[in-house]
Write an enzyme that holds these catalytic residues in place. Structure first.
Site, PDB file in Angstrom:
ATOM      1  CD  GLU A   1       4.907   2.422  -6.374  1.00  0.00           C
ATOM      2  OE1 GLU A   1       6.105   2.104  -6.414  1.00  0.00           O
ATOM      3  OE2 GLU A   1       4.376   2.990  -5.404  1.00  0.00           O
TER       4      GLU A   1
ATOM      5  CB  CYS B   1       0.122   6.781  -8.253  1.00  0.00           C
ATOM      6  SG  CYS B   1       0.094   5.462  -7.023  1.00  0.00           S
TER       7      CYS B   1
ATOM      8  CE1 TYR C   1      -4.041  -2.004   0.283  1.00  0.00           C
ATOM      9  CE2 TYR C   1      -2.553  -3.453   1.488  1.00  0.00           C
ATOM     10  CZ  TYR C   1      -3.744  -3.245   0.804  1.00  0.00           C
ATOM     11  OH  TYR C   1      -4.624  -4.287   0.640  1.00  0.00           O
ATOM     12  CB  SER C   2       0.806   4.351  -2.033  1.00  0.00           C
ATOM     13  OG  SER C   2       0.829   3.653  -3.243  1.00  0.00           O
TER      14      SER C   2
ATOM     15  CE1 TYR D   1      -3.848   0.581  -6.369  1.00  0.00           C
ATOM     16  CE2 TYR D   1      -1.683   1.633  -6.436  1.00  0.00           C
ATOM     17  CZ  TYR D   1      -3.014   1.653  -6.062  1.00  0.00           C
ATOM     18  OH  TYR D   1      -3.536   2.753  -5.396  1.00  0.00           O
TER      19      TYR D   1
HETATM   20  P1  FAD Z   1      -7.046 -10.197  -2.858  1.00  0.00           P
HETATM   21  O1  FAD Z   1      -7.770 -11.024  -1.883  1.00  0.00           O
HETATM   22  O2  FAD Z   1      -5.576 -10.387  -2.988  1.00  0.00           O
HETATM   23  O3  FAD Z   1      -7.744 -10.343  -4.238  1.00  0.00           O
HETATM   24  C1  FAD Z   1      -7.124  -9.839  -5.376  1.00  0.00           C
HETATM   25  C2  FAD Z   1      -7.378 -10.814  -6.488  1.00  0.00           C
HETATM   26  O4  FAD Z   1      -8.753 -10.889  -6.759  1.00  0.00           O
HETATM   27  C3  FAD Z   1      -6.729 -10.380  -7.777  1.00  0.00           C
HETATM   28  O5  FAD Z   1      -5.391 -10.772  -7.845  1.00  0.00           O
HETATM   29  C4  FAD Z   1      -7.601 -11.042  -8.778  1.00  0.00           C
HETATM   30  O6  FAD Z   1      -7.182 -12.372  -8.940  1.00  0.00           O
HETATM   31  C5  FAD Z   1      -8.943 -11.075  -8.127  1.00  0.00           C
HETATM   32  N1  FAD Z   1      -9.808 -10.021  -8.634  1.00  0.00           N
HETATM   33  C6  FAD Z   1      -9.708  -8.702  -8.394  1.00  0.00           C
HETATM   34  N2  FAD Z   1     -10.668  -8.024  -8.991  1.00  0.00           N
HETATM   35  C7  FAD Z   1     -11.387  -8.933  -9.661  1.00  0.00           C
HETATM   36  C8  FAD Z   1     -12.513  -8.860 -10.499  1.00  0.00           C
HETATM   37  N3  FAD Z   1     -13.090  -7.685 -10.759  1.00  0.00           N
HETATM   38  N4  FAD Z   1     -12.985  -9.986 -11.014  1.00  0.00           N
HETATM   39  C9  FAD Z   1     -12.414 -11.173 -10.757  1.00  0.00           C
HETATM   40  N5  FAD Z   1     -11.347 -11.323  -9.991  1.00  0.00           N
HETATM   41  C10 FAD Z   1     -10.846 -10.209  -9.437  1.00  0.00           C
HETATM   42  N6  FAD Z   1      -4.480  -0.497  -2.832  1.00  0.00           N
HETATM   43  C11 FAD Z   1      -5.123   0.484  -2.150  1.00  0.00           C
HETATM   44  O7  FAD Z   1      -6.318   0.353  -1.828  1.00  0.00           O
HETATM   45  N7  FAD Z   1      -4.448   1.624  -1.768  1.00  0.00           N
HETATM   46  C12 FAD Z   1      -3.146   1.841  -2.066  1.00  0.00           C
HETATM   47  O8  FAD Z   1      -2.573   2.895  -1.699  1.00  0.00           O
HETATM   48  C13 FAD Z   1      -2.447   0.809  -2.780  1.00  0.00           C
HETATM   49  N8  FAD Z   1      -1.160   0.958  -3.081  1.00  0.00           N
HETATM   50  C14 FAD Z   1      -0.509  -0.008  -3.776  1.00  0.00           C
HETATM   51  C15 FAD Z   1       0.837   0.180  -4.086  1.00  0.00           C
HETATM   52  C16 FAD Z   1       1.515  -0.784  -4.801  1.00  0.00           C
HETATM   53  C17 FAD Z   1       2.969  -0.549  -5.145  1.00  0.00           C
HETATM   54  C18 FAD Z   1       0.835  -1.959  -5.203  1.00  0.00           C
HETATM   55  C19 FAD Z   1       1.565  -3.022  -5.983  1.00  0.00           C
HETATM   56  C20 FAD Z   1      -0.473  -2.164  -4.882  1.00  0.00           C
HETATM   57  C21 FAD Z   1      -1.171  -1.197  -4.160  1.00  0.00           C
HETATM   58  N9  FAD Z   1      -2.515  -1.381  -3.812  1.00  0.00           N
HETATM   59  C22 FAD Z   1      -3.166  -0.364  -3.130  1.00  0.00           C
HETATM   60  C23 FAD Z   1      -3.248  -2.642  -4.113  1.00  0.00           C
HETATM   61  C24 FAD Z   1      -3.111  -3.592  -2.924  1.00  0.00           C
HETATM   62  O9  FAD Z   1      -1.764  -4.033  -2.808  1.00  0.00           O
HETATM   63  C25 FAD Z   1      -3.964  -4.859  -3.059  1.00  0.00           C
HETATM   64  O10 FAD Z   1      -3.666  -5.463  -4.285  1.00  0.00           O
HETATM   65  C26 FAD Z   1      -5.454  -4.602  -2.989  1.00  0.00           C
HETATM   66  O11 FAD Z   1      -5.804  -3.994  -1.747  1.00  0.00           O
HETATM   67  C27 FAD Z   1      -6.223  -5.927  -3.113  1.00  0.00           C
HETATM   68  O12 FAD Z   1      -5.742  -6.793  -2.151  1.00  0.00           O
HETATM   69  P2  FAD Z   1      -6.753  -7.795  -1.392  1.00  0.00           P
HETATM   70  O13 FAD Z   1      -5.935  -8.647  -0.478  1.00  0.00           O
HETATM   71  O14 FAD Z   1      -7.864  -7.044  -0.780  1.00  0.00           O
HETATM   72  O15 FAD Z   1      -7.322  -8.644  -2.580  1.00  0.00           O
END
Ligand code: FAD
Ligand code: A2P
Length: 404
Positions: free
Chosen positions: A402, A362, A183-184, A404
């Site tokens: 950046e 971003c 997360y940023s 994602y």
């Molecule tokens: P997970 O449980 O990991 O689920 C994600 C997975 O669900 C995906 O990989 C995909 O397989 C599936 N999926 C997602 N959408 C769909 C869809 N519509 N249909 C079907 N399948 C789907 N997030 C923020 O909120 N704020 C930030 O500031 C932020 N900064 C980031 C900075 C960087 C450098 C990076 C790489 C990512 C950042 N993210 C940010 C994103 C964050 O890291 C997570 O990826 C995001 O919160 C989702 O994680 P999760 O564990 O909730 O989802």
């Protein structure tokens, strides 16, 4: 006759070892020459690959890692034989000369902390605040969450533009701890309370429909539902891609969609928040221009703060919004930030011509092609080739992305 026949046969046989020896020498000479030509030690490669054939010698490694047996490729560790080349490392004495270099050229941002806390040994922070970053009528759920970082040894320090890892509590479907999500960081190094011991995030809860069922993202849901006092495992900080330049008279163009605003919030606080300015010796004197994409006005994150900065520093801050579900682009489609970029192409490229201008991108990965397309059109209007210019800007450390 019989005597001389025997003599001839024996004489012929006597030459066999000589002939074998002769061929052996030729072959050896050839292999050595090839080694010199290619730099590969063909001889030792053969030696090393030979023991791998029995597989037996490789097996000892297998018991350690159950996955190893599946790695029959491992025996092919002919990479190892390359090591003999290492002896050539007598070049090492040359290193003392290299050690003299750092004094000459210190890389920018070399003192920025990275990976103080690794995911395997994370820091445990405490939630101090968790509130909605949205206004009434907004789509989805986006939370502003703050963690107390005090008590770390070493201290958890970070700068604007870095990210951190969050390890959600619980286990995944395989019974293993959840992998960290990045997360940023949305706060400056001084934190929202200016005490230098907190970190804030801006998190959108991931929610989507699958087979008629609502799926909640693991880590974003965990974060959005935290309460003050909860303990959270945090790794990092990570990343040097999105750091601000050190020069106070830099110009900063920011292109953000949704939570991509997080690092931009940190930059804007550093530039324009009065208590921040008092805290540090860095006085922003350049032009900052924020392009922000959100689906609805109610989804414009930190909008009141940015409007306030704009009113206080009208000469230094411009703020342009693309509200996709309330505004239309010239083609009648949803208004995205790339449409705004096109509208202001001339001014943007005038700024880019100045070597003090940096561009930060971003948010949604999906916006990158759109931004590229808009920049290509905008550049062409100025007789420039974006495909050539972009890598140059990147190499100069002026294009920061950046997504994602
Ligand atoms: P997970 O449980 O990991 O689920 C994600 C997975 O669900 C995906 O990989 C995909 O397989 C599936 N999926 C997602 N959408 C769909 C869809 N519509 N249909 C079907 N399948 C789907 N997030 C923020 O909120 N704020 C930030 O500031 C932020 N900064 C980031 C900075 C960087 C450098 C990076 C790489 C990512 C950042 N993210 C940010 C994103 C964050 O890291 C997570 O990826 C995001 O919160 C989702 O994680 P999760 O564990 O909730 O989802
Ligand atoms: P929309 O969803 O209306 O199509 P949030 O993360 O709060 O949903 O905001 C993301 C913003 O980025 C929304 O306005 C969204 O528009 C917009 N968006 C979606 N896809 C793109 C894209 N490919 N390029 C630029 N902006 C996009």
């Amino acid at each position: 006759m019989a005597y001389s026949e025997t003599k001839v046969v024996l004489g012929g046989l006597a030459h066999i070892p000589i002939i074998i020896g002769f061929f052996y020498l030729i072959r050896r000479q050839y292999s050595f020459g090839a080694m010199l030509r290619t730099g590969n030690n063909a001889l030792s490669e053969k030696v090393s690959s030979a023991p791998s054939k029995p597989a037996a010698p490789a097996k000892p490694a297998a018991p350690a890692k159950p996955a190893a047996p599946a790695k029959p490729a491992a025996p092919a560790k002919p990479a190892a034989p390359a090591k003999p080349a290492a002896p050539a490392k007598p070049a090492a004495p040359a290193k003392p000369a290299a050690t003299a270099k750092p004094a000459a050229a210190k890389k920018p941002h070399s003192e920025v902390p990275v990976n103080t806390y690794k995911p395997k040994a994370p820091f445990t922070g405490t939630v101090t605040e968790n509130y909605s970053a949205l206004k009434e009528g907004a789509i989805g759920k986006v939370q502003h969450i703050t963690f107390d970082l005090s008590g770390g040894d070493p201290e958890f320090k970070y700068v604007e533009g870095q990210s951190c890892g969050i390890l959600a509590a619980g286990e995944d479907a395989k019974g293993k701890p959840h992998r960290p999500r990045l997360y940023s960081i949305a706060s400056t190094r001084y934190g929202d309370n200016f005490a230098g011991n907190t970190l804030s995030l801006c998190v959108r809860q991931l929610q989507y429909e699958k087979d008629g069922e609502t799926i909640n993202g693991v880590c974003s849901t965990y974060l959005c539902n935290l309460s003050p006092g909860d303990k959270v495992k945090i790794s990092g900080p990570v990343g040097k891609e999105m750091l601000l330049p050190e020069e106070e008279d830099s110009n900063i163009i920011m292109l953000a969609t949704g939570t991509g605003i997080a690092p931009m919030r940190a930059y804007l606080r550093r530039m324009f928040e009065p208590t921040e300015i008092e805290k540090h010796n860095w006085k922003f004197k350049g032009k900052a221009w924020l392009f922000m994409g959100a689906p609805k006005t109610a989804n414009l994150l930190y909008n009141d703060d940015f409007e306030h900065y704009k009113s206080k520093f009208p000469e230094n801050l411009r703020y342009t919004k693309a509200i996709s579900r309330e505004q239309q682009n010239t083609k009648g489609g949803r208004m995205y930030i790339q449409d705004r970029v096109l509208e202001h192409a001339d001014e943007i490229f005038n700024m880019i011509e100045n070597p003090k201008t940096h561009i930060y991108l971003c948010g949604l990965k999906g916006m990158e092609p759109g931004i590229d397309e808009a920049m290509t059109t905008a550049a062409a209007a100025k007789g420039l080739d974006w495909a050539e210019l972009r890598p140059k800007l990147r190499k100069a450390g002026r294009w920061h992305a950046e997504t994602y």
